[in-house]
Motif scaffolding. Structure first.
Motif, PDB file in Angstrom:
ATOM      1  N   TYR A 296       0.860  -1.192   0.000  1.00 49.46           N
ATOM      2  CA  TYR A 296       0.000   0.000   0.000  1.00 49.46           C
ATOM      3  C   TYR A 296       0.893   1.238   0.000  1.00 49.46           C
ATOM      4  CZ  TYR A 296      -3.198  -3.522   1.956  1.00 49.46           C
ATOM      5  OH  TYR A 296      -3.930  -4.669   2.189  1.00 49.46           O
ATOM      6  N   TRP A 297       0.438   2.298  -0.672  1.00 49.28           N
ATOM      7  CA  TRP A 297       1.165   3.561  -0.597  1.00 49.28           C
ATOM      8  C   TRP A 297       0.212   4.738  -0.720  1.00 49.28           C
ATOM      9  CZ3 TRP A 297       1.371   0.598  -5.079  1.00 49.28           C
ATOM     10  CH2 TRP A 297       0.991   1.208  -6.271  1.00 49.28           C
ATOM     11  N   GLY A 314       4.442   7.526   1.867  1.00 52.92           N
ATOM     12  CA  GLY A 314       4.700   6.387   2.730  1.00 52.92           C
ATOM     13  C   GLY A 314       4.301   5.097   2.031  1.00 52.92           C
ATOM     14  N   TYR A 315       5.062   4.009   2.275  1.00 45.66           N
ATOM     15  CA  TYR A 315       4.820   2.701   1.675  1.00 45.66           C
ATOM     16  C   TYR A 315       4.798   1.655   2.775  1.00 45.66           C
ATOM     17  CZ  TYR A 315       6.806   5.372  -2.252  1.00 45.66           C
ATOM     18  OH  TYR A 315       7.087   6.341  -3.174  1.00 45.66           O
ATOM     19  N   TYR A 316       3.850   0.731   2.686  1.00 43.18           N
ATOM     20  CA  TYR A 316       3.751  -0.332   3.695  1.00 43.18           C
ATOM     21  C   TYR A 316       3.572  -1.672   2.992  1.00 43.18           C
ATOM     22  CZ  TYR A 316       1.746  -3.337   7.318  1.00 43.18           C
ATOM     23  OH  TYR A 316       1.491  -4.374   8.172  1.00 43.18           O
ATOM     24  N   GLN A 317       4.410  -2.653   3.354  1.00 42.35           N
ATOM     25  CA  GLN A 317       4.330  -3.990   2.770  1.00 42.35           C
ATOM     26  C   GLN A 317       3.835  -4.985   3.815  1.00 42.35           C
ATOM     27  OE1 GLN A 317       4.997  -5.646  -0.701  1.00 42.35           O
ATOM     28  NE2 GLN A 317       7.197  -5.614  -0.340  1.00 42.35           N
ATOM     29  N   ASP A 318       2.677  -5.583   3.538  1.00 41.76           N
ATOM     30  CA  ASP A 318       2.097  -6.592   4.405  1.00 41.76           C
ATOM     31  C   ASP A 318       2.460  -7.959   3.843  1.00 41.76           C
ATOM     32  OD1 ASP A 318       0.572  -8.178   6.055  1.00 41.76           O
ATOM     33  OD2 ASP A 318      -1.335  -7.701   5.060  1.00 41.76           O
ATOM     34  N   ASP A 325       6.705  -7.041   8.411  1.00 45.43           N
ATOM     35  CA  ASP A 325       5.963  -6.114   7.550  1.00 45.43           C
ATOM     36  C   ASP A 325       6.605  -4.723   7.613  1.00 45.43           C
ATOM     37  OD1 ASP A 325       4.165  -8.195   7.111  1.00 45.43           O
ATOM     38  OD2 ASP A 325       2.919  -7.587   8.813  1.00 45.43           O
ATOM     39  N   TRP A 327       7.944  -0.794   6.526  1.00 48.43           N
ATOM     40  CA  TRP A 327       7.404   0.382   5.844  1.00 48.43           C
ATOM     41  C   TRP A 327       8.521   1.369   5.549  1.00 48.43           C
ATOM     42  CZ3 TRP A 327       8.164   4.832   8.670  1.00 48.43           C
ATOM     43  CH2 TRP A 327       8.198   4.733  10.063  1.00 48.43           C
ATOM     44  N   HIS A 351      11.663   1.192   8.139  1.00 45.90           N
ATOM     45  CA  HIS A 351      11.456   0.573   9.445  1.00 45.90           C
ATOM     46  C   HIS A 351      11.257  -0.931   9.264  1.00 45.90           C
ATOM     47  CE1 HIS A 351      10.090   0.025  13.570  1.00 45.90           C
ATOM     48  NE2 HIS A 351       9.050  -0.646  13.097  1.00 45.90           N
ATOM     49  N   ASN A 352      12.074  -1.735   9.948  1.00 44.43           N
ATOM     50  CA  ASN A 352      12.001  -3.191   9.857  1.00 44.43           C
ATOM     51  C   ASN A 352      11.646  -3.800  11.202  1.00 44.43           C
ATOM     52  OD1 ASN A 352      12.976  -4.024   7.044  1.00 44.43           O
ATOM     53  ND2 ASN A 352      14.544  -2.548   7.663  1.00 44.43           N
TER      54      ASN A 352
END
Length: 383
Positions: A296-297, A314-318, A325, A327, A351-352
């Motif tokens: 999602y971005w 901002g980008y978020y990987q689920d 997950d 971002w 952020h990991n």
């Protein structure tokens, strides 16, 4: 012919005058013949200095890097009017690293049948026909997802600190492809097919026609301040023993302009077979490969003045079946000295958690489980 018929006694001055008249005539004739044709030389030179911490090798790093907001490149594009509203068109585009002068798209595939591919025109190399809003082209071309990312990622799918950091396919280039684009008022329809999308693995395989196959489709609507797009693509594995393995993506994205602000939002669905090769570097977590993820971005561009643009996204990987997950947040300031030259500063923070390994420049560029901050200051000139 004038000189052949002339007497050897013709005065030198007369010869000169006749030659000048003939040259002028040829020049005018050529101008008339090529009046409906054009070839354009263009390019971008983009270089900057980057500082990042917590690298995959350990510690921090400061370096000069090419291709930050835009991949450095040079190219030729042309069109010839062949009558009846139809044109023959082509584009050749070569990427390079301005910091050391090397080519930017030479690659080697994975697996036993992989081959080194030295690409002179690694960004694009295609030829085709266009007719009244419709276009059919053949060659190495940008994928439909790439075109969507350029239009609907707030960072324009820049080489660094963008949606490309979370998914390499968002800057996909497809070898051996046929691509159709049709514009019907505010709606654009596209379809693409390739007989082998990555020649780094060699040519098409006789008797194994699904090896390295690729197909994709997209619909984009743009009217006034609003634009939206949906797309789908599927890639088959590039090795014969695993060629039934697939990697599938679907995306949906939109943008809207309100005064000096342009807002963006997007989504990407990903499903990959465990047998898919090359190994998918997108969803690496805890040292293994996951088979599914949602990305999602959202972000915005603000034109502070006609010469100064600020972008935040901002980008978020689920990643499915794991808590890894990550971002990524990006802030970019871009100041135009002229229409062709700009100065920029970009900052990113990845952020990991649960040992995910997303860096500001992509997966695997940070020590697993560590956060990473990157800052780039650079200059770009277009010609």
């Amino acid at each position: 012919m004038l000189f052949k018929k002339a007497s050897h006694n013709v005065n030198t001055n007369v010869r000169f005058m006749l030659g000048a008249v003939a040259a002028a005539g040829v020049s005018l004739t050529c101008g008339a013949v090529h009046a409906q044709s054009s070839v354009t030389l263009y390019g971008i030179a983009d270089v900057g200095v980057e500082h990042i911490n917590n690298t995959s090798a350990g510690g921090a790093q400061t370096r000069e890097v090419s291709g930050n907001l835009s991949g450095s490149r040079w190219g030729l594009r042309g069109a010839e009017d062949i009558g009846g509203g139809m044109k023959a068109i082509f584009q050749l585009e070569s990427g390079f690293n301005i910091n050391d002068g090397t080519t930017a798209q030479s690659t080697r595939g994975l697996g036993a049948n992989a081959a080194t591919t030295a690409r002179l025109f690694g960004r694009q190399a295609w030829v085709g026909l266009s007719y009244r809003g419709q276009q059919l082209t053949f060659g190495r071309q940008n994928s439909l997802l790439y075109e969507q990312a350029v239009a609907f990622d707030p960072m324009g799918a820049s080489s660094r600190y963008s949606v490309l950091s979370l998914d390499y396919a968002m800057a996909g280039r497809i070898d051996n492809s046929a691509k159709y684009t049709g514009v019907f008022g505010p709606l654009t329809a596209q379809a693409m097919y390739s007989t082998r999308y990555d020649s780094g693995y060699g040519a098409e395989v006789p008797g194994a026609e699904i090896t390295g196959r690729f197909f994709s489709g997209a619909l984009t609507y743009a009217q006034g301040p609003f634009a939206a797009s949906v797309s789908y693509e599927q890639r088959n594995s590039n090795t014969v023993p695993t060629n039934t393995g697939t990697e599938r993506r679907a995306t949906a994205a939109a943008s809207y302009v309100i005064g000096p602000v342009k807002g963006f939002a997007g989504y990407r669905y990903l499903r990959a077979s465990n047998a898919f090769l090359p190994a998918n570097p997108i969803v690496v977590a805890n040292g293994s490969q996951a088979s599914a993820a949602n990305l999602y971005w959202a972000g915005a561009q603000y034109n502070v003045t006609p010469a100064f643009i600020v972008t935040a996204t901002g980008y978020y990987q689920d990643v499915h079946s794991t808590g890894a997950d990550p971002w990524l947040a990006v802030l970019c300031a871009d100041y135009f000295l002229s229409k062709r030259t700009d100065l920029y500063a970009t900052a990113g923070f990845a952020h990991n958690k649960d040992k995910s390994a997303l860096g500001v420049n992509g997966y695997g560029t940070v020590a697993p489980g560590y956060n990473q901050t990157g800052i780039t200051i650079g200059m770009r000139q277009k010609f």
